[in-house]
Design an enzyme around this catalytic site. Sequence first.
Site, PDB file in Angstrom:
ATOM      1  N   THR A  93      33.715  41.502  39.139  1.00 45.07           N
ATOM      2  CA  THR A  93      32.118  40.587  38.595  1.00 45.07           C
ATOM      3  C   THR A  93      33.080  39.679  38.315  1.00 45.07           C
ATOM      4  O   THR A  93      33.822  39.349  37.288  1.00 45.07           O
ATOM      5  CB  THR A  93      32.027  41.858  37.408  1.00 45.07           C
ATOM      6  OG1 THR A  93      31.626  42.496  38.687  1.00 45.07           O
ATOM      7  CG2 THR A  93      30.751  40.916  37.144  1.00 45.07           C
ATOM      8  N   GLY A 114      37.758  46.942  33.725  1.00 49.85           N
ATOM      9  CA  GLY A 114      38.831  47.878  32.863  1.00 49.85           C
ATOM     10  C   GLY A 114      40.417  47.329  33.146  1.00 49.85           C
ATOM     11  O   GLY A 114      40.590  47.700  33.624  1.00 49.85           O
ATOM     12  N   GLU A 131      27.705  49.408  39.527  1.00 52.13           N
ATOM     13  CA  GLU A 131      27.884  50.156  41.197  1.00 52.13           C
ATOM     14  C   GLU A 131      26.831  49.459  41.997  1.00 52.13           C
ATOM     15  O   GLU A 131      25.944  50.529  42.661  1.00 52.13           O
ATOM     16  CB  GLU A 131      28.397  51.969  41.697  1.00 52.13           C
ATOM     17  CG  GLU A 131      28.769  52.427  43.115  1.00 52.13           C
ATOM     18  CD  GLU A 131      29.275  51.487  43.247  1.00 52.13           C
ATOM     19  OE1 GLU A 131      30.192  50.964  44.652  1.00 52.13           O
ATOM     20  OE2 GLU A 131      30.323  50.815  42.666  1.00 52.13           O
TER      21      GLU A 131
END
Lengths: 679, 679
Positions: free
Chosen positions: A158, A197, A440
């Site tokens: 992303t 993350g 997701e």
Amino acid sequence: MRPLMVLEIHGLLLGSIITTFVRVSKGQAAHNMPTHQYPRSLTETPTSPCTQKAPESLVISDADFQQEDANFLSRSERYDAAVRKSAQMILKLREYGISDPEEIYAYKNCVHRGRPEPLDLHLGMFLPTLLNQATPEQQEAFFMPAWNLEIIGTYAQTEMGHGTFIRGLETTATYDPATQEFVMNSPTISSIKWWPGGLGKTSNHAIVLAQLYTKGICHGLHAFIVPIRSMSTHEPLPGIEVGDIGPKFGFDEVDNGYLKMDNVRIPRMNMLMKYAKVERDGTYQKPPSAKLTYGTMVFIRSMIVGESSRALSKACTIAIRYSSVRHQSELRPGEPEPQILDYQTQQYKLFPLLATAYAFKFVGQYMTETYHRITGDINQGDFSELPELHALSAGLKAFTTWVANGGIEVCRMSCGGHGYSRCSSLPDIYVTFTPTCTYEGENTVMMLQTARYLVKSYRQASTGQQLSGIVSYLNEAHQRLQAQPVSSRPTVVNISDLASLVEAYKLRAAKLVEVAAKSLQGELQKSRSPEDAWNNSSIDLVRASDAHCHYVVVKLFAAKLGEISDTGVHSALSTLALLYALHGVAQNSGDFLQAGLLTVPQLSSVSQRLKDILAQVRTNAVALVDAFDYRDEMLNSVLGRYDGNIYEHMFEWARKSPLNRTEVHESYHKYLKPLQSKL
Amino acid sequence: MRPLMVLEIHGLLLGSIITTFVRVSKGQAAHNMPTHQYPRSLTETPTSPCTQKAPESLVISDADFQQEDANFLSRSERYDAAVRKSAQMILKLREYGISDPEEIYAYKNCVHRGRPEPLDLHLGMFLPTLLNQATPEQQEAFFMPAWNLEIIGTYAQTEMGHGTFIRGLETTATYDPATQEFVMNSPTISSIKWWPGGLGKTSNHAIVLAQLYTKGICHGLHAFIVPIRSMSTHEPLPGIEVGDIGPKFGFDEVDNGYLKMDNVRIPRMNMLMKYAKVERDGTYQKPPSAKLTYGTMVFIRSMIVGESSRALSKACTIAIRYSSVRHQSELRPGEPEPQILDYQTQQYKLFPLLATAYAFKFVGQYMTETYHRITGDINQGDFSELPELHALSAGLKAFTTWVANGGIEVCRMSCGGHGYSRCSSLPDIYVTFTPTCTYEGENTVMMLQTARYLVKSYRQASTGQQLSGIVSYLNEAHQRLQAQPVSSRPTVVNISDLASLVEAYKLRAAKLVEVAAKSLQGELQKSRSPEDAWNNSSIDLVRASDAHCHYVVVKLFAAKLGEISDTGVHSALSTLALLYALHGVAQNSGDFLQAGLLTVPQLSSVSQRLKDILAQVRTNAVALVDAFDYRDEMLNSVLGRYDGNIYEHMFEWARKSPLNRTEVHESYHKYLKPLQSKL
């Protein structure tokens, strides 16, 4: 649409993904056999401590995992504590020889109390991606260092300006044949990698998704292993700007990060080349197929359905236990204050959610089973059911997460003031769960994906094609809806009969699919482009998907009852199934009336029947949440304590608040005392 | 039901309450004239800086109020910063001679960016309660010290085990004539005072609500001034256990506290004795009336309606601005990614909420005006409209806060991943707002209070009594519903005509009030006690209240249009009003079908009309949120920036994240580096 973004944010599904890869590694899919397997000690140890003792007990009794309540820590302290626990966890898993992937997942879940943690993407994405997409030589170079945590990796897809629509990603990897290197760049602000993350502070490598350019041609997205921090000092490498993206709504333990690259050169072998390849001279070789990625995406969405049930069942456990301990107001003058669970309005808030938590549990089980069955078929080369599973997992992911998301907040607010206290755990459950609505695959986009499949199926049914699988009802409904005009159609529902209600949900779904399909058709007849027609019908399309998913949930709940032999359990769950179905009818009564499936007088009977069922559920409500079987240590909620001893423990918890470390807060001496002398 | 609990938690309404008391102090209600007034300099200064310069500009340009983003601070640091700012604020208000209560409120709101703060209860509850309930002697003793912040006070009503039902409070104040003291006790764990803002660390006094015992008889709840911390050292006094109740969902700046009293003796004069009295020998004198407290409660709930609009309009501003900057996916192949606000599903999420924010704004204005009008009547001794206002404010408080609460989250999730970042301000808006659903009367309890009034009015109408005010429609509807059976009633709605829709909402409300009243009647006929009958009908009662409030909102929105002369504004707001009304019909279509107010084919027209209106609103959407007129400094949202320059500022914000203070976080050296050498 944003595949695997969940794993960029956290690695919830670590164990399950490892399961997949271990299955692969055991040769069940020979064409996909990785060179490296998980080390033998980890996959083959015959008896681990977990088989003798549940991972919960193992963690709960382990002094290394005792620590201060996370609610009392700053974000930096929470990150610090999470890294400490993850490091401990890695050592213990090896020390104990815990090898079964499901046991690893359970253990990790206990250690971090269900919260995401900084190594999630290393374990859940970086390692599996290496196994799945790296060549043997690449695995040789990267896998064992990553396994031994010399390389700590994340998965960076992303970007700040690009999420769901991944073709829009802007990061570039340009091949330079002169040096046989890729030159990585973040050409714009909006191309900065954002959200992964573990990227901010933890990782020293990232698998970066970038547009591949070679010989002046763009070949679309490919994955590259990019070293981002020094292996010796952990300082960012030249050309790399990396850091934490700042505090979020929840996820305090995770260093979701940003990554900006300025002419960062990596060797040619750092492009993951198991499928697509770039030769030394820059010649590009296309990958054979993308179907396996597709499968993983479906799998993760299926898993989220189960997560919806877990989050909602935790919230219900807390709210229902608290409501049976809390006394308030007067039902009868002069009598003691009753348990708040005796109020019909409280029952009406909580019991339909309890029924929903059970419904989603069964749907989650169904999705996992179906996934495994279809994966088996795929391994036999049969891809026929994948489109249906894809459509179902997308819609059910959206349907269940939206419902659970709202439901958790209803549970929290049903606890009055104390639901706002962090000691209730309800705020924490909410902020940990709510991202499932976005990651997701953003929920509305998911609903529209399902709608695309439904409309396609509807058109096939209209032309007389026989559909298979769960959408086959569109054949039957098509005939039925064609045959009878609304006004003359007999009322089909027996509101006390679950099978009849399943039928009504089916016809409602069929009706709404028809409405959406006709809207599309109408738009096209107005000479709109297919894209505009789609956009102009998208409210109807989302409604159709929603009704389809609702039907599937009711149907699966009803089907589950057939598997239960214990009469007591069967009776309790039958009541919940009826509650779930009737509550849905009451909430969507317009649809059922509009489709001629219910009459106005029947609606009044539904209301009355619902009240009767609430009173029935009241008897078993606490037992039904106890059956979810959350240990106090895992639930971590003062309001949801099994022993009901709430007030003493709330007082004990409050005394530990950081503001109470000193009797007099320093701000008194700094600001209030001086102010008093000035006024 | 939990009167004034809002103010225990924070003092949102400070300015307005001061307004009330200043009005009182100016002699507009001579019977309630306090001995002390706010000091003259504060109420009489003819021109303050605020009249030349808006308080926003005054605060924003003030270097003393610049500070680090609260999102980057620990809770203790946030509390510390808030105390510092409050202390500064008190000095500046006096320095500038800012005197108008509304200006004080505006100034305070800017200083704390709309967040609650530790002195809220001192300013908003402690001082006004002294003015309102203390005798002249008590005011002499306490008011000026409190005004000068030697005494810092709070208002302690709620207990750990007792909220909404205040008669259940357990704290005792037992009069001892031997020493002419009250002995204050918290006899149980559940009687510990819990939640009051500023109680934990800030206050040295509390007004404590306790059951008064004298001569062996309990006389119910009364208010006592209890010193809790030393005036010189700020240490808790003997017999007092006081502290912070720990972290919450939001409200990080406030030290909501607990207070446990063990035989704490206070002088007889510390009972607030303007109304009720205890003589030296322990003789008790009853208060004359409680009607003024009732009025304050109504006022605060009315104010919360306006707060619903403010919170929702902020969230809409952020989401709609962001949606016009964010580009995503493809509408047409090959063309650039469109603004996400061009997607019909995004419009369907946001535009009805935009319309709702406007609707609630007008309802809030109406409530304030009505309150002031009725207060005027009350001061003339006319209490006739108070019951209606009480019922309306209870229901609208619940109706608007529930809708806004859900709506803020829809706005947040419509912003994709970035909505989860604290830099969006959306998480903060949510956690600051959501307590309004619980405090100052839990929403379900509020709905039931309104229902009680509706059922009473319905019964009066049934017996032919002519009702006045907003419930008068129950007369008309009663005749109408009696006259025509559902099936033969003509369809009343013209879905393009707002007046016709208002009529439909009215009849829907009338129908649902009837359903609830009949349910009650049915239960009573089954020989249930009135209390059980009420409880067994409470789902229907809440629905009736909800429909009543919905009708009121639509009606007031329509009425507002009549006041607007500018044709452009009129046109834009008319579209929003129609959107609000039609969206409500679509969301509650079952009710309208069930009541025979709409036909099935009309429902399809509603859907089509809604789509057309969304496209119309799209043109003005950004202008309509700009019109809410939030300055960037007050909105404090990177996503909601007026200039749309989102990505650069998000990057800038992230770089300041505390985790980025060092390139290498200490956890690397403590845990990861050592782990690498062990594996």
